[in-house]
Design an enzyme around this catalytic site. Structure first.
Site, PDB file in Angstrom:
ATOM      1  N   CYS A  27       0.630  -1.396  -0.101  1.00 52.84           N
ATOM      2  CA  CYS A  27       0.187  -0.155  -0.325  1.00 52.84           C
ATOM      3  C   CYS A  27       0.811   1.403   0.455  1.00 52.84           C
ATOM      4  O   CYS A  27       2.130   1.147   0.413  1.00 52.84           O
ATOM      5  CB  CYS A  27      -0.811  -0.202   1.227  1.00 52.84           C
ATOM      6  SG  CYS A  27      -1.491  -1.285   1.691  1.00 52.84           S
ATOM      7  N   LYS A  44       7.124  -3.563  -4.977  1.00 54.15           N
ATOM      8  CA  LYS A  44       7.583  -2.984  -5.240  1.00 54.15           C
ATOM      9  C   LYS A  44       8.910  -3.124  -3.630  1.00 54.15           C
ATOM     10  O   LYS A  44      10.217  -3.293  -3.847  1.00 54.15           O
ATOM     11  CB  LYS A  44       8.334  -1.151  -5.471  1.00 54.15           C
ATOM     12  CG  LYS A  44       9.807  -0.704  -5.189  1.00 54.15           C
ATOM     13  CD  LYS A  44      10.796  -1.301  -7.036  1.00 54.15           C
ATOM     14  CE  LYS A  44      11.921  -0.562  -7.005  1.00 54.15           C
ATOM     15  NZ  LYS A  44      13.380  -1.752  -7.584  1.00 54.15           N
TER      16      LYS A  44
HETATM   17  O1  M6R Z   1      14.131  -2.920  -1.160  1.00 52.21           O
HETATM   18  P1  M6R Z   1      14.915  -4.269  -0.707  1.00 52.21           P
HETATM   19  O2  M6R Z   1      16.044  -4.672  -2.126  1.00 52.21           O
HETATM   20  O3  M6R Z   1      15.307  -5.411   0.222  1.00 52.21           O
HETATM   21  O4  M6R Z   1      13.814  -4.958  -1.926  1.00 52.21           O
HETATM   22  C1  M6R Z   1      14.077  -6.943  -1.462  1.00 52.21           C
HETATM   23  C2  M6R Z   1      12.800  -8.051  -2.836  1.00 52.21           C
HETATM   24  O5  M6R Z   1      11.962  -7.370  -2.559  1.00 52.21           O
HETATM   25  C3  M6R Z   1      13.699  -7.390  -4.205  1.00 52.21           C
HETATM   26  O6  M6R Z   1      14.872  -7.465  -4.146  1.00 52.21           O
HETATM   27  C4  M6R Z   1      12.999  -7.627  -5.605  1.00 52.21           C
HETATM   28  O7  M6R Z   1      13.493  -9.531  -4.915  1.00 52.21           O
HETATM   29  C5  M6R Z   1      12.140  -7.415  -6.229  1.00 52.21           C
HETATM   30  N1  M6R Z   1      11.956  -6.733  -7.222  1.00 52.21           N
HETATM   31  C6  M6R Z   1      13.669  -8.313  -7.659  1.00 52.21           C
HETATM   32  O8  M6R Z   1      13.859  -7.374  -9.048  1.00 52.21           O
END
Ligand code: M6R
Length: 598
Positions: free
Chosen positions: A2, A593
């Site tokens: 959200c 994201k």
């Molecule tokens: O913001 P973060 O790097 O902690 O996010 C971790 C994952 O949710 C993120 O890398 C996710 O795997 C991506 N959308 C992959 O492209």
């Protein structure tokens, strides 16, 4: 996840609807299924419009852009508590309709609170936890007739990690609370606003106040007051100019944010290297790593894959053992054996990923392990709660698939490993140029390859040594934006079972360095002799070229540069396959994201 936004103007603003819709658009990158806006007039009339659907659909159906008022609340919902439905869309009203609020995050005791509040006589219209927050504030407000007091009391009812905005019709102000989910305040000319995400604020102002967990604030059009939510003590904090730019929230002529962010990687790496040269942070950081008892590299998804590569860099350049762990597994796998002198290097683009924050919470509660971080979003929870952090210097990353932040995570790992080794072992300055060359030289062939692979629904990425994490990342990127079933694996492991999948023409993408060519060509042969289709991504190397059906040559010579260069064609492959399938790679279905839930 959200997203929330709230704004207060000096006087009734005819553009309020347009500004709220613009804010909603800039929150879409988190992923969502419902949209809602509440506009409040000078006289305190609350106009609430919300429904499931994309921003343009809900705007088209309910005329969000035309809403007028002196203050407004916006929410984009990604369903957790309650199915996507209008009644569960946010913002929510309280029983008698004089309070309106919306949240981001999770209230985990929602079900029991709903029962309790219903028994107390509250009219609860849906199943959503955001609605429970509004009623939690309402029940204390009914008793105290004091909104700050009610907000402070409601904290005792609500379990979980969340942030919310709430406003009473009779007071030209908005209150916002941060209890574990992100929240930023923006101070502009003639307005003050708050949001879960920087992009929606940067559109309006770059004067930002970062809010910390356990704080709440009241803001009107020309002032804000910040308080500790437990003691009610006022907190002084002045706005700072955000280093993130609003340009990063625009596609700048590219078809998608994903391709824009892939193409801007040479510039982002150069910016990172520039930062490292100028700042005193790197020596401080490496000093803390040297003193570590044990070193864990902790991240989720793409950031975890960077940790995998980082562990090889630390081993090979600095002779330092670093244990890469998916953030969601860290406490279960190593929690009981953590020691106070262990260091956890937490890697995260957003700095808000719940799996990572859970690790921080665990370590803080038990005074075990010290948290350092690589993080992109400045002002995020991780950046504020880690003992020391290095920024990724990527500006905002909008596309859900992480691209430029992954590359800068790799470069940062390489720079830190190089510094731990005493410096001078790797030519870091060559990296922006080699990424540029890789983009130019691989893109045309990758576009063709993407077309050829479009009918295939299943393939493998295999890496060895330094390229282990790149194989995982190639597979993740493809799953995420192509909706293919892909696996990444260590190439020596393939013969231990997965080889059984291979049939004539089955694609297996190998990523190799020149130094590992002998070993990898033996793994390649295991696939090619079963007539699998071997696609190899590596610097020019006769043995690898000879045994591969397709060879994507990387214009690099240095062993340590290979993971970084190899990332580029794999990002491009995922992107072009996604577009070829008619998928919007910026907003893949089902994911978001920033994952602020368990
Ligand atoms: O913001 P973060 O790097 O902690 O996010 C971790 C994952 O949710 C993120 O890398 C996710 O795997 C991506 N959308 C992959 O492209």
């Amino acid at each position: 996840m959200c997203g929330i936004f709230g704004i207060v103007f000096q006087k009734e603003h005819e553009d309020l609807g347009r500004i709220m819709v613009q804010a909603a658009y800039s929150l879409t990158y988190r992923g969502y299924d419902s949209v809602g806006c509440a506009a409040i007039s000078t006289e305190g009339r609350i106009d609430l419009r919300k429904d499931i659907g994309r921003v343009e659909e809900v705007d088209g159906k309910y005329g969000l852009s035309g809403m007028r008022g002196i203050r407004g609340l916006v929410q984009l919902r990604w369903a957790t508590f309650g199915v996507p439905a209008q009644r569960n869309s946010q913002p929510h009203l309280d029983c008698d309709g004089d309070l309106v609020g919306a949240h981001n995050g999770n209230v985990i005791n929602t079900i029991s609170l709903r029962e309790q509040f219903s028994e107390e006589g509250h009219t609860i219209r849906g199943e959503n936890d955001g609605e429970i927050i509004v009623h939690a504030v309402e029940r204390h407000f009914d008793r105290l007739s004091d909104l700050p007091g009610a907000i402070m009391a409601a904290v005792g009812d609500l379990k979980g990690d969340y942030a919310y905005v709430i406003s009473h019709q009779a007071e030209n102000a908005i209150y916002a609370v941060k209890m574990g989910s992100s929240l930023y305040l923006g101070v502009g000319e003639g307005f003050v606003c708050v949001s879960s995400d920087l992009p929606s604020i940067l559109e309006l102002t770059s004067n930002i106040v970062t809010i910390r967990d356990g704080e709440f604030l009241r803001f009107s059009w020309d002032q804000y007051q910040l308080f500790d939510i437990h003691s009610g003590q006022p907190i002084e904090r002045r706005p700072e100019r955000s280093p993130h730019t609003k340009e990063s929230a625009h596609k700048g002529g590219h078809a998608h944010f994903m391709i824009k962010e892939i193409r801007e990687q040479p510039e982002k790496v150069a910016n990172l290297l520039h930062f490292l040269e100028e700042s005193a942070e790197l020596p401080r950081f490496t000093e803390a790593l040297r003193k570590a008892g044990r070193l864990f590299l902790v991240g989720s998804g793409t950031s975890y894959h960077a940790c995998l590569v980082g562990s090889y860099y630390f081993n090979k350049l600095a002779g330092l053992a670093a244990i890469p762990v998916p953030a969601g597994a860290m406490v279960e796998q190593y929690g009981d054996s953590l020691r106070p002198d262990d260091v956890l290097l937490c890697v995260s683009q957003s700095g808000e990923t719940k799996d990572v924050i859970n690790v921080l919470n665990y370590c803080e509660r038990r005074r075990l392990g010290q948290a350092l971080a690589f993080v992109n979003v400045l002002g995020s929870t991780l950046s504020m709660r880690s003992r020391n952090f290095l920024p990724l210097v990527c500006d905002l990353e909008i596309s859900v698939p992480a691209t430029k932040t992954f590359t800068n995570q790799l470069v940062l790992f390489l720079a830190v490993a190089n510094a731990l080794a005493g410096g001078g072992k790797v030519n870091l300055q060559a990296i922006p140029g080699l990424i540029e060359d890789t983009l130019a030289q691989t893109e045309p062939r990758i576009r063709q390859l993407a077309q050829e692979l479009l009918p295939v629904n299943d393939f493998y990425f295999l890496g060895y040594g330094l390229t282990h994490g790149i194989a995982y990342e190639g597979a993740l990127k493809t799953k995420e934006v192509v909706y293919n079933h892909c696996e990444g694996a260590y190439s020596s492991e393939f013969k231990h079972g997965p080889l059984a999948i291979v049939y004539p023409g089955y694609p297996v993408i190998f990523i190799s360095t020149v130094e590992d060519a002998e070993m990898v060509s033996s793994h390649i042969n295991e696939v090619s002799c079963r007539r699998g289709r071997v696609i190899t991504v590596a610097p020019p190397q006769p043995l690898l070229e000879k045994y591969s059906s397709d060879f994507i040559a990387l214009p690099v010579e240095d062993y340590f540069h290979v993971p970084i260069a190899a990332t580029i064609p794999l990002q491009l492959l995922a992107y072009y396959m996604s577009v070829g399938r008619g998928i919007d790679p910026d907003f893949p279905r089902n994911i978001s994201k920033t994952l602020t839930v368990d």
